[in-house]
Design a protein around this motif. Sequence first.
Motif, mmCIF file in Angstrom:
data_model
loop_
_atom_site.group_PDB
_atom_site.id
_atom_site.type_symbol
_atom_site.label_atom_id
_atom_site.label_comp_id
_atom_site.label_asym_id
_atom_site.label_seq_id
_atom_site.Cartn_x
_atom_site.Cartn_y
_atom_site.Cartn_z
ATOM 1 N N ARG A 108 -34.174 -2.278 11.949
ATOM 2 C CA ARG A 108 -33.111 -2.373 12.731
ATOM 3 C C ARG A 108 -33.618 -2.076 13.824
ATOM 4 O O ARG A 108 -35.088 -1.683 13.981
ATOM 5 N N ALA A 109 -32.534 -2.237 14.906
ATOM 6 C CA ALA A 109 -33.555 -2.095 16.482
ATOM 7 C C ALA A 109 -33.000 -1.465 17.269
ATOM 8 O O ALA A 109 -33.946 -0.889 18.033
ATOM 9 N N ARG A 110 -32.256 0.038 16.364
ATOM 10 C CA ARG A 110 -32.263 1.316 16.626
ATOM 11 C C ARG A 110 -32.071 2.482 15.345
ATOM 12 O O ARG A 110 -31.063 1.482 14.373
ATOM 13 N N ALA A 111 -31.972 3.304 15.580
ATOM 14 C CA ALA A 111 -32.262 4.208 14.198
ATOM 15 C C ALA A 111 -30.780 4.266 14.195
ATOM 16 O O ALA A 111 -29.469 4.755 14.485
ATOM 17 N N GLY A 112 -30.276 4.046 12.395
ATOM 18 C CA GLY A 112 -28.817 3.618 12.121
ATOM 19 C C GLY A 112 -28.308 2.671 13.084
ATOM 20 O O GLY A 112 -26.789 2.841 12.314
ATOM 21 N N GLY A 113 -28.380 1.751 13.177
ATOM 22 C CA GLY A 113 -28.137 0.758 13.777
ATOM 23 C C GLY A 113 -28.080 -0.843 12.085
ATOM 24 O O GLY A 113 -28.166 -0.369 11.685
ATOM 25 N N ARG A 114 -27.550 -2.312 13.422
ATOM 26 C CA ARG A 114 -27.067 -3.228 12.390
ATOM 27 C C ARG A 114 -29.157 -3.814 11.793
ATOM 28 O O ARG A 114 -29.830 -3.234 12.368
ATOM 29 N N TRP A 115 -29.542 -4.265 10.901
ATOM 30 C CA TRP A 115 -29.944 -4.752 9.625
ATOM 31 C C TRP A 115 -30.575 -6.053 9.910
ATOM 32 O O TRP A 115 -29.719 -6.964 10.864
ATOM 33 N N TYR A 116 -31.813 -6.324 10.982
ATOM 34 C CA TYR A 116 -31.921 -7.166 11.356
ATOM 35 C C TYR A 116 -33.242 -7.960 9.677
ATOM 36 O O TYR A 116 -33.774 -6.988 9.412
ATOM 37 N N HIS A 117 -33.628 -9.024 9.933
ATOM 38 C CA HIS A 117 -33.719 -10.050 8.618
ATOM 39 C C HIS A 117 -35.318 -10.915 8.774
ATOM 40 O O HIS A 117 -34.222 -11.832 9.894
ATOM 41 N N ALA A 118 -36.548 -11.461 8.509
ATOM 42 C CA ALA A 118 -37.338 -12.219 8.555
ATOM 43 C C ALA A 118 -37.880 -12.522 7.624
ATOM 44 O O ALA A 118 -38.040 -12.374 6.710
ATOM 45 N N ALA A 119 -37.661 -14.192 7.134
ATOM 46 C CA ALA A 119 -38.144 -14.444 6.530
ATOM 47 C C ALA A 119 -39.453 -15.432 6.529
ATOM 48 O O ALA A 119 -39.289 -16.408 7.241
ATOM 49 N N TRP A 120 -40.397 -15.268 5.876
ATOM 50 C CA TRP A 120 -42.107 -16.235 6.204
ATOM 51 C C TRP A 120 -41.831 -16.837 5.308
ATOM 52 O O TRP A 120 -42.097 -16.275 3.719
#
Length: 151
Positions: A108-120
Amino acid sequence: MRNSPRWSNGSVNCRLEWQPSRLLQALLIVLGVLAAVSVLASEMPRLFAWPIAATALAYGAWRAHREGKSPRPAFWFPCNDRPPTVDGQPMFDVRLHWRGPLAFLRWRARAGGRWYHAAWWPDTLPAAQRRELRLAAGDGDAGRDRRDRAP
């Protein structure tokens, strides 16, 4: 053994730049081709099959192009108590999951914010960097399973 040297401090600094996977792009194109072929091989009337097949092929190519043009963030996993960062911004609720050679990161970019993801994928993260990421992220599951240890 009391006097044995400590070979690892348990965590290391790790800097990774995410990049799009060419393997994934190729697979998206192949899936588009296979979808088009399967529609044409079905008993759907040709009047409807050809536009659907062309759409499936175009969608696969568009997804592959979109994957290749996605932003390329830089990840930093420090060895001290500071939070990991992405492009200089702190990450919260960081979760790293492994599926064989594939690594999936959620944050999350900030507490309680939107989820982001990355895959390698294996073509974007060589074995040495995979090991570095495992050490830096502090794999908490290492050694917990009884089968991991000698009898």
